[in-house]
Structures are given as structure tokens and as C-alpha cells.
Write an enzyme that holds these catalytic residues in place. Structure first.
Site, PDB file in Angstrom:
ATOM      1  CE  LYS A  12     -39.994 -25.059 -19.175  1.00 21.77           C
ATOM      2  NZ  LYS A  12     -41.309 -25.350 -18.582  1.00 21.77           N
ATOM      3  NE  ARG A  34     -40.846 -27.075 -13.769  1.00 20.65           N
ATOM      4  CZ  ARG A  34     -41.536 -26.008 -13.398  1.00 20.65           C
ATOM      5  NH1 ARG A  34     -42.161 -25.294 -14.315  1.00 20.65           N
ATOM      6  NH2 ARG A  34     -41.600 -25.643 -12.139  1.00 20.65           N
ATOM      7  N   GLY A  39     -47.702 -21.653 -20.663  1.00 22.33           N
ATOM      8  CA  GLY A  39     -48.945 -22.153 -20.098  1.00 22.33           C
ATOM      9  C   GLY A  39     -49.792 -22.996 -21.038  1.00 22.33           C
ATOM     10  CG  MET A  99     -47.915 -27.809 -24.662  1.00 20.81           C
ATOM     11  SD  MET A  99     -46.566 -28.469 -25.638  1.00 20.81           S
ATOM     12  CE  MET A  99     -45.236 -27.361 -25.206  1.00 20.81           C
ATOM     13  NE  ARG A 133     -40.016 -17.996 -20.933  1.00 19.46           N
ATOM     14  CZ  ARG A 133     -41.145 -18.566 -20.548  1.00 19.46           C
ATOM     15  NH1 ARG A 133     -41.411 -19.809 -20.872  1.00 19.46           N
ATOM     16  NH2 ARG A 133     -42.043 -17.896 -19.850  1.00 19.46           N
ATOM     17  CG  HIS A 161     -51.794 -17.602 -18.553  1.00 22.69           C
ATOM     18  ND1 HIS A 161     -52.945 -17.081 -19.128  1.00 22.69           N
ATOM     19  CD2 HIS A 161     -51.382 -18.592 -19.378  1.00 22.69           C
ATOM     20  CE1 HIS A 161     -53.215 -17.734 -20.239  1.00 22.69           C
ATOM     21  NE2 HIS A 161     -52.286 -18.661 -20.414  1.00 22.69           N
ATOM     22  CD  GLU A 182     -54.325  -8.462 -62.659  1.00 22.10           C
ATOM     23  OE1 GLU A 182     -54.849  -8.257 -61.541  1.00 22.10           O
ATOM     24  OE2 GLU A 182     -54.269  -7.597 -63.548  1.00 22.10           O
ATOM     25  CB  SER A 207     -46.544  -4.865 -61.184  1.00 22.46           C
ATOM     26  OG  SER A 207     -46.932  -4.677 -59.834  1.00 22.46           O
ATOM     27  CB  THR A 232     -49.947 -11.310 -54.753  1.00 25.41           C
ATOM     28  OG1 THR A 232     -49.997 -10.117 -53.964  1.00 25.41           O
ATOM     29  CG2 THR A 232     -48.562 -11.471 -55.353  1.00 25.41           C
ATOM     30  CG  ASN A 233     -54.634  -8.291 -53.488  1.00 23.61           C
ATOM     31  OD1 ASN A 233     -53.815  -8.768 -52.729  1.00 23.61           O
ATOM     32  ND2 ASN A 233     -55.017  -7.034 -53.429  1.00 23.61           N
ATOM     33  CB  CYS A 280     -48.795  -3.595 -56.962  1.00 23.26           C
ATOM     34  SG  CYS A 280     -49.682  -4.404 -58.303  1.00 23.26           S
ATOM     35  CE1 TYR A 295     -43.116  -2.255 -57.654  1.00 23.23           C
ATOM     36  CE2 TYR A 295     -41.332  -2.462 -59.261  1.00 23.23           C
ATOM     37  CZ  TYR A 295     -42.689  -2.355 -58.963  1.00 23.23           C
ATOM     38  OH  TYR A 295     -43.608  -2.345 -59.973  1.00 23.23           O
TER      39      TYR A 295
END
Length: 906
Positions: A30, A99, A108, A110, A343, A459, A771, A790, A793-794, A858, A878
Site C-alpha cells: 500500500k 492503515r 481485511g 489486519m 495494487r 470482503h 527413496e 527416479s 519423494t513420497n 515420480c 523430468y
């Protein structure tokens, strides 16, 4: 010898004439934009901004910086000289607003206090100055109401109830019908409420008012609703807020005054035109609170053409300057236009895509910048279903289409119930007369929001658009009774809490009951059923098509699919997949093949085991033939069997009951008994860390060999049919290179046998999933036997954190998110510092050993927008994800490749 030089003391206050739009970190959004508009010569009321650095000092120490009071005093003196008035003086008072203004818009969330400087003494001076006693007392009651709630912590409902009583006593329905005498009595009532609830009198010293308001804005940064909003929007908690002190201009000075919010384009659709809300004889909070229904901005041309024409020119100036949709707050004081804020405006997902392509066509931005104006999350929203327009439905009302989407749920009338029912698995629609910042948790929990008051700038509308939540506002035909927990629709029908309703945020329509949904046109485009450029093509589809083309031209990361059968593979290919990154073969062992697997597990002799494997081989081969045909010419990474074998056996409790019943009836049960013994034998306390993955292949003779043979024979068959199979064999759950070497040696032998038998040269890459932490830490060694990695990541997230995902998400993740330990679940977005660090180091170590090592991911993170950016930066080749997420990953891969510093369009 150089002299000792005192370090330059930080500057905590900037005049609006000193900043610019690039100082958002310091001045907040702002303050930076008020400074920018001042620099552009636009009519901005004079004022100054207290920096985010001052806020951070206050929040860290509990005290304002020592120099802050003097700096504020100096800037206040300058402001008073410029305005020719003194703050709160009795005869000619200067009034200011205080403000909040964080770097990222938090509508809205803050605090704001208007009309600071009014007191029992100065209210008379303001009345004389304005020649309007009613205006002065209206401004004073507003100050006490806002100050009491925001600064002194008084329950805001107490002021609202007193205001309602005053209107009832006068037999009027809107506050503008209250006269000066009524408002004077209301001020007395409000002051008594403050005295009773806060334990102190309303402060009459204007400087005390301002100082307390500044502290309240600082404190509001860590308020519950602000913290909740930041978690929802993934805004860092350590930024702090700036505070803007601005000389007041008044929209509540009569019919030639007013306040409004304008957009340079429609934030719901992206279409160009005159969009916004205006409210005569009102202050700004009246518009965004939705407590009085506004008129469309276009009406301002009739009400005050001079101000309207000036506003249109300013809006054009701002859009060309910011090169984006601008959201503008303005006030007209007795025919004079003032700009209070601008903004880059929040917009719906559809508007984001349309506006980005429009701005490219207008030459305001290029393709690279256009990609930064849209997100994968927005694209995912556009792929959600929408209501079936041909369905037989009962429309009961129509409001303002504030934020698109098709939402169905049970009507609830407060945030507490919305959260409670949602956590119990219910889908809910939050119904309110108007929302306020305290409703945020309910808005997050709900499928959609419906209000009977307010417009596109209320709002509810602004926050819903920011969250991508369906919202219909200003449905005036609805009578919402929150105390009795029901609403009455035209015709007298009553919707009780718990009744199902449907709302369409694209049309503003409200329906009773559940309306069926149909696929999104964007999904139809990706499926190939809608073609850009065709006569009946949706303009949104055209915009999405162009943005996807931009992304595909720019991206480095390739995008593959997680797909286990030909049907999923074909759909993934239509969605733009460049291969399969994960084919889970365990899914092929279910259904009518379960009996063969049971025989394999129960086999007592090598002959029995060979017979089971021989039965599975042709079935597996056919699976792969179909998969290679669907993905002809593209890589297909096939993971060998991964889960524990007991998952293919009946449930231990169910099987025990069957055996017990058979014994009690003296019925034959030899097979069930053998199965039960096998289940007991294979039972593990923690099966996900037990006999699975590569361990199965090493312990169960012939299991992996059968799968490799099926892959090789399928590839040979496809080559004989002039196909182009590109199979990659992936060994799961490897923790040491020796495991991989043993499996690889056997796989190479089988492939050679198939080559010899078919006379076909096969090129089958063999690699592994990373993994386990140990695999990541020894990646350099593992790469000696792997042609690709590969990252799973789980499982890597589970093993790095020590989490069992199925258990922890339900037990304590909610608490961790609420306490800020997690900004987001590490299963949703990759944990860059922990899991991500292992991915980076394993990638680097693997490529040091084998420079041409192919790297992919993957896990589910492959389709998460933020994670895609991480994988791009980490140098992977990838990502692989579910078919539905492929367009999202493609778009984000393009954005990652073109990410420009400092570009942010929240």
C-alpha cells in the site's frame, strides 16, 4: 588512518513523496503504491509510511524503535504544515487514517482506523469546518467504533447492536437516515461501551489515538486471522507490515461525496470494461464490509460525470504503468476525486489467463512475463467440473458472480460450524449476510461462500477470489437469519442449516439441492474434444491453449505420467505427457490375477513357484504390449513389484473368521488354512519398512526375472510390429549398490536370452528409485550400476521425517499446520531443506559418477507447482505425475524456466 564512522541510523518513516512501487519490502504494497501514485502526479492525500523494519523491531522486542516517535513527530509536523491544520485541534482539526500495508495484499486481515484526531472538542470544529454537523458526529461514532474494536479489543457486535437499536428507535433501516442528534446520542452510548468493556475512557488526546492505532496495526500482523491467511496463501510470517498515516478525505459529506473500488478489468472474467462498486455518502470501510449494497461503478457517470471521467483516465494511466489489472480505492469529497490505494488486483483463474494473453496482444508484456501472471494452481481450478446447464434445477436467487466455480454443500451459517462439519467430512456452503475477517477459517473450510449483501469488491468476494473459492455475493432476494440458522428464499421457502444448496460463482445463480456437474471445457480441450480456433471454442480455452504453448516452448523439464494401464497412458498422452515416469506393476496383479499371486505365495516347491510365475508371465507381457503401443516412441519406466506380498492376501481378520466358521461346520478349509498361515508368516509390524521392493526380488526367486522377461518379450513383439518401444526397468527401494548389482546382473541375462530367442536387439535402460536416505547418501556408488534415478519423494519424505503418512496426516498434521511448524504438508510440497537437500546431493553425486545419468521424480510432488520449480532448479530432467496434473506440471515447468526476479502477482 581512517576515522571511526558511526553506522547510518535506519530510517523508519518515509513521506509519500519519497518512495516508489519497487520498495514493497520496506514500505509494504500500500505504501509503495501510494508513493508511486504520488510520483505520477495523481491526486493522493498527503501522508507518510512507517516501514516494515519498524514493525519487525517492535514484534521482536515488544517495543517500538527508540527513534520512531521522533521521526513520526517530524513527519506529522510536515504534514500539518502542508495541510494548514493541526492534528485534532479544536477549531480546524486535521484527521488522519492509520492503515496496515504488508508486502503482499491481505484484504481485511489486519487493522485500519479512520478519523483519528476526533474528540469531544474537535468534533465541533469538524462540523464548523465542513458546515455539516451530521457528518462530524457520524465520523466521530465511526472512530470510536473502529478504535474500540481494533485498538481496545471491544467486541464489535456491541457497537453494531447499539447502532441497530438507534435505527430501530428512529424507524429507519440504513445508518444514513440517522440525523446529527441521533448520532450524538450514539457517540455517548459508544463511549459508555468502551468504558465498560475496555476499563478506560475513549482517549481524547489525538496523538495518543494515533500512537495506539500504530501499535494496534503492528500487533495485528500476528493476529489469528492474519496468521491463518498467510498460511493459506503461503506468505512468510517474518515480513511484518508497514503502517500508512494518511490525511483523511471524506466520502460521507453528503450526496456529492462517496467512496468506491474500481478495477481496470473485470477480476472475475478478465473482460475489459467499467467494473467496480460505488457508494454515495459513505466511507471506504462501508464498501468492502458489504454492509450497504453498492451501485455499479458505471452509475458514477450519471451521479458525478466530472469525477467519473477523471477516474477513467487515471485507471488507464495506472494499467499502462503497472501493465496489469489494477485494483483501485478512491473517495470523492464534495466533487473532488482522491486516490487512496492501488495494487495489482487479485483475479480469478479464468481472468488470469485471459488478461495475460490480452496484455501480450496489446504489447504491454511479452510471453515470458505472461507466464509469470498465471499459475498451475489456477490452471487446476479451471479443470474442475461445472454445473450442467441442461439439468432440471430449482433456481431460487441470483446474486453477483464474485468468484467462479460450481459448489455444492450443506448450508451453514457461521464459521465455527463450517469448520466443525468440514472436519467431519461434510461439504458445506458458508451462508452469511456479509463476511468479515473473522470468518476466514470458515471460508477456507467451505466449498463456497454465499452472502446476501456486498458486491464484487466486498470482503467475501476479494478473499474468495484470492483463495480460488467459489463465491456468490449480494443475493438480495435471500433473507439470511444467522441467529435462527436459516435463510428464506423468494416464495417463502426456508433453507434450514444442513439443507443442501448449490451456488454457481460464474453466473451468480443459487439453487436448492444438488446440481449435477459436467466436465470443464479446459479438460475437454486437453482431451481433444474442443479445439482452439473453432467457431464454438471457448475464449478461455483459447487463452489456456496459448499459455500452454508459451510454457512448452520455454520449459526445460519434460513431463511424464504416472500410469499403470493403456487407458491411463492414452489419456496422459492427450494431456501432453512425454512418456511414463512410473508404471506400478503391483496394480496389474489385482483382480482375477490374485489367485495366481496367492499360489506363488503358498508355493512349497520350486515347481509350484515356477508354475505360478509361468501363469503370470503372459498376462504381464500383454500388459506391457498395450502400454508400449499406447506410448509408442516415448519412454516407459516400469517399476518392478514394490509392496509387501501380504497385501495380495485376504485380510487376516476376515480370513480367521472364515477358517473358524469352516472348522465349526466341519467343512473343508485346507486352502483357507494355508492362506491364513501364509498371512501370519508374512505379517510385519511395519510392512512399509519390511519385505518389499528390491528385497522381494532377492528373496522370492524368479519374481523379478518373470517381470523383466515380460518387459523384454513385449518390447521385442512391438519392435517386430514396427513399433518403437522405449522401456526402462526401475528397481524399487534400493539402499545399497550391491542390491542393484545382483538384480541387474540377472536382468541383463534375461534380456540377452530374449534377444537371442527373438533375434531382436533391445535397448532397455535399467535404473533405480531413490527413496531411502541411504540411497541418496550413497548415490555416487549406486550410479555405477544405474542408468537413471527416479526420486520416489513420497517414501523419501516418510523415511527422512520418520513419518507413516497414513497415520500422521490424520493425527497431528492439522496441529502442526496451525502452530506454523509446517507452512504446508511435506507430502504436498517438497521439504526443500530436508528431503530437497538429499535430492540435490544425490543428483550431483550421481552425475559425478555417470555424467549422462537421467534424473526424474515420480512421487506426488511431480505435479505440485512449487515442487516443480525446485526440481527445475535441482537440474532434474523430468517430473512424473498423475494424468490430470500433467498440464499443471507443463505450465509450471515453463514458469520455472522463465522465472524473473522480483515478479509477483499474488
Amino acid at each position: 588512518m581512517s576515522e571511526n564512522v558511526e553506522p547510518h541510523a535506519p530510517k523508519f518513516v518515509y513521506d509519500f513523496t519519497e518512495g516508489n512501487k519497487d520498495l514493497k519490502d520496506l514500505l509494504g504494497g500500500k505504501g509503495a503504491n501510494l508513493a508511486e501514485m504520488t510520483n505520477l502526479g495523481l491526486p493522493v492525500p498527503p501522508g507518510f509510511t512507517i516501514t516494515t523494519e519498524a514493525c519487525k523491531v517492535y514484534l521482536d522486542s515488544g517495543e517500538e524503535p527508540a527513534a520512531l516517535r521522533d521521526e513520526v513527530s517530524a513527519h506529522l509536523d510536515a504534514l500539518e504544515r502542508k495541510m494548514g491544520k493541526k492534528l485534532g485541534q479544536a477549531d480546524n482539526p486535521l484527521l488522519v487514517s492509520v492503515r496496515s500495508g504488508a508486502k503482499f495484499s491481505m484484504p481485511g486481515m489486519m487493522d485500519t482506523v479512520l478519523n483519528i484526531g476526533l474528540s469531544d472538542a474537535s468534533v465541533q470544529g469538524l462540523a464548523a469546518q465542513a458546515g455539516d454537523e451530521r457528518f462530524a458526529w457520524d465520523s466521530y461514532r465511526r472512530l470510536i467504533q473502529m478504535f474500540g474494536k481494533t485498538v481496545l479489543g471491544v467486541d464489535g457486535d456491541l457497537f453494531e447492536e447499539a447502532l441497530d437499536k438507534a435505527k430501530a428507535a428512529k424507524k429507519v433501516t440504513v445508518d444514513t437516515d440517522l440525523e446529527a442528534a441521533d448520532l450524538k446520542k450514539l457517540v455517548t452510548t459508544f463511549k459508555k461501551i468502551v468504558k465498560k468493556e475496555a476499563g478506560r475512557d475513549f482517549p481524547q488526546d489525538p496523538r495518543e489515538q494515533m500512537d495506539l492505532a500504530i501499535k494496534a496495526v503492528f500487533d495485528s500482523w500476528n493476529g489469528d486471522r492474519a496468521r491463518l491467511y498467510r498460511r493459506q496463501e503461503r506468505i512468510p510470517h517474518d515480513l511484518g507490515t508497514a503502517v500508512n498515516v494518511c490525511s483523511m478525505v471524506f466520502g460521507n459529506l453528503g450526496p456529492d461525496s462517496g467512496t468506491g473500488v474500481a478495477f481496470t478489468r473485470d477480476p472475475a472474467s478478465g473482460h475489459q470494461g467499467v467494473y467496480g462498486d460505488y457508494l454515495q455518502n459513505a466511507q471506504g470501510e462501508d464498501v468492502v464490509a458489504g454492509i450497504r449494497n453498492t451501485v455499479p461503478l458505471a452509475e458514477l457517470e450519471r451521479i458525478d460525470k466530472k469525477s467519473y471521467d477523471q477516474l477513467m483516465k487515471i485507471m488507464e494511466t495506472l494499467e499502462n504503468h503497472y501493465k496489469d489489472l489494477c485494483d483501485i480505492e478512491f473517495t470523492i469529497e464534495r466533487g473532488r476525486l482522491w486516490m487512496l490505494q492501488t495494487r495489482v488486483g487479485k483475479r480469478t483463474a479464468g481472468a488470469a489467463f485471459r488478461i495475460a494473453t490480452q496484455l501480450v496482444d496489446q504489447g504491454l508484456i511479452d510471453e515470458t512475463e505472461a507466464l509469470q501472471r498465471v499459475t498451475g494452481a489456477q490452471l487446476a481450478q479451471l479443470m474442475f467440473p461445472r454445473f450442467d446447464e441442461d439439468a432440471k434445477v430449482e433456481q431460487v436467487a441470483r446474486g453477483i458472480a464474485a468468484s467462479p466455480g460450481a459448489a455444492v454443500g450443506k448450508a451453514v451459517f457461521d464459521s465455527y460450524t463450517a469448520v466443525k462439519w468440514s472436519r467431519s467430512g461434510e461439504k458445506v456452503i458458508l451462508v452469511r449476510r456479509e463476511t468479515n475477517p473473522d470468518d476466514l477459517d470458515g471460508m477456507i473450510a467451505a466449498e463456497g461462500i454465499l452472502t446476501s449483501r456486498g458486491g464484487k469488491t466486498s470482503h467475501a468476494a476479494v478473499v474468495a477470489r484470492g483463495m480460488g473459492k467459489t463465491c456468490v455475493c449480494g443475493a438480495e432476494e435471500l433473507e439470511v437469519d444467522t441467529k435462527r440458522r436459516r435463510m428464506t428464499v423468494p416464495g417463502g421457502h426456508v433453507v434450514e442449516e444442513g439443507d443442501v444448496i448449490s451456488i454457481d460463482g460464474s453466473t451468480g445463480k443459487v439453487y436448492l439441492g444438488e446440481v449435477p456437474v459436467v466436465p470443464s471445457p479446459v479438460v475437454e480441450y486437453f482431451e481433444g474434444r474442443m479445439h482452439p480456433g473453432a467457431d464454438d471454442a471457448d475464449e478461455l480455452v483459447e487463452a489456456v491453449h496459448r499459455m500452454m504453448a508459451f510454457a512448452d516452448r520455454k520449459r526445460r523439464l519434460r513431463v511424464r505420467a504416472n500410469a499403470d494401464n493403456a487407458e491411463d497412458a492414452l489419456r496422459a498422452r492427450r494431456f501432453g505427457a512425454q512418456g511414463i515416469g512410473l508404471c506400478r506393476t503391483e496394480h496389474m496383479f489385482l483382480g482375477d490375477r490374485r489367485e495366481l499371486v496367492e499360489r506363488l505365495i503358498l508355493a512349497d516347491t520350486e515347481e509350484e513357484r515356477e508354475a505360478s510365475l509361468k501363469g503370470l508371465l503372459p498376462l504381464q507381457k500383454q500388459d506391457f504390449v498395450e502400454l508400449f503401443e499406447a506410448m509408442d516412441g516415448l519412454p516407459v519406466t516400469i517399476r518392478l513389484l514394490d509392496p509387501p506380498l501380504h497385501e495380495f492376501l485376504p485380510d487376516i481378520t476376515e480370513l480367521s473368521v472364515r477358517v473358524a466358521l469352516a472348522e465349526s461346520r466341519q467343512e473343508p478349509h485346507e486352502n483357507e488354512l494355508r492362506l491364513l498361515q501364509a498371512v501370519h508368516r508374512l505379517h510385519e509390524q511395519n510392512p512399509m519398512l519390511g519385505l518389499r521392493g528390491v528385497r522381494l526380488g532377492l528373496v522370492i526367486p524368479g519374481l523379478f526375472t518373470m517381470q523383466v522377461r515380460a518387459i523384454a518379450e513385449a518390447a521385442a513383439e512391438r519392435k517386430a510390429a514396427k513399433g518403437d518401444p522405449r522401456a526402462e526397468i526401475m528397481i524399487p527401494l534400493v539402499g545399497t549398490v550391491q542390491e542393484l548389482e545382483i538384480v541387474r546382473e540377472e536382468a541383463d541375462r534375461v534380456i540377452e536370452e530374449v534377444e537371442a530367442a527373438t533375434g531382436t536387439k533391445l535397448k532397455l535402460a535399467i535404473g533405480t528409485m531413490i527413496e531411502l536416505p541411504r540411497a541418496a547418501l550413497t548415490a555416487g556408488e549406486i550410479a555405477e550400476a544405474a542408468e537413471f534415478f527416479s526420486f520416489g519423494t513420497n517414501d523419501l519424505t516418510q523415511t527422512v521425517w520418520g513419518f507413516s503418512r497414513d497415520d500422521v496426516e490424520a493425527s497431528f498434521f492439522t496441529a502442526y499446520l496451525e502452530k506454523g511448524i509446517f507452512g504446508v504438508s511435506p507430502f504436498e510440497t517438497i521439504d526443500k531443506d530436508g528431503v530437497g537437500s538429499l535430492v540435490r546431493s544425490a543428483a550431483e553425486a550421481g552425475r559425478r559418477t555417470r555424467p549422462d545419468l537421467k534424473l526424474g521424480v515420480c512421487g506426488e510432488h511431480g505435479g505440485d507447482p512449487e515442487s516443480v520449480h525446485f526440481f527445475h532448479e535441482a537440474g532434474l530432467d523430468y517430473v512424473s505425475c498423475s494424468p490430470f496434473r500433467i498440464p499443471v506440471a507443463r505450465l509450471e515447468a515453463g514458469r520455472a524456466a522463465t522465472q524473473s526476479a522480483g515478479s509477483d502477482h499474488r
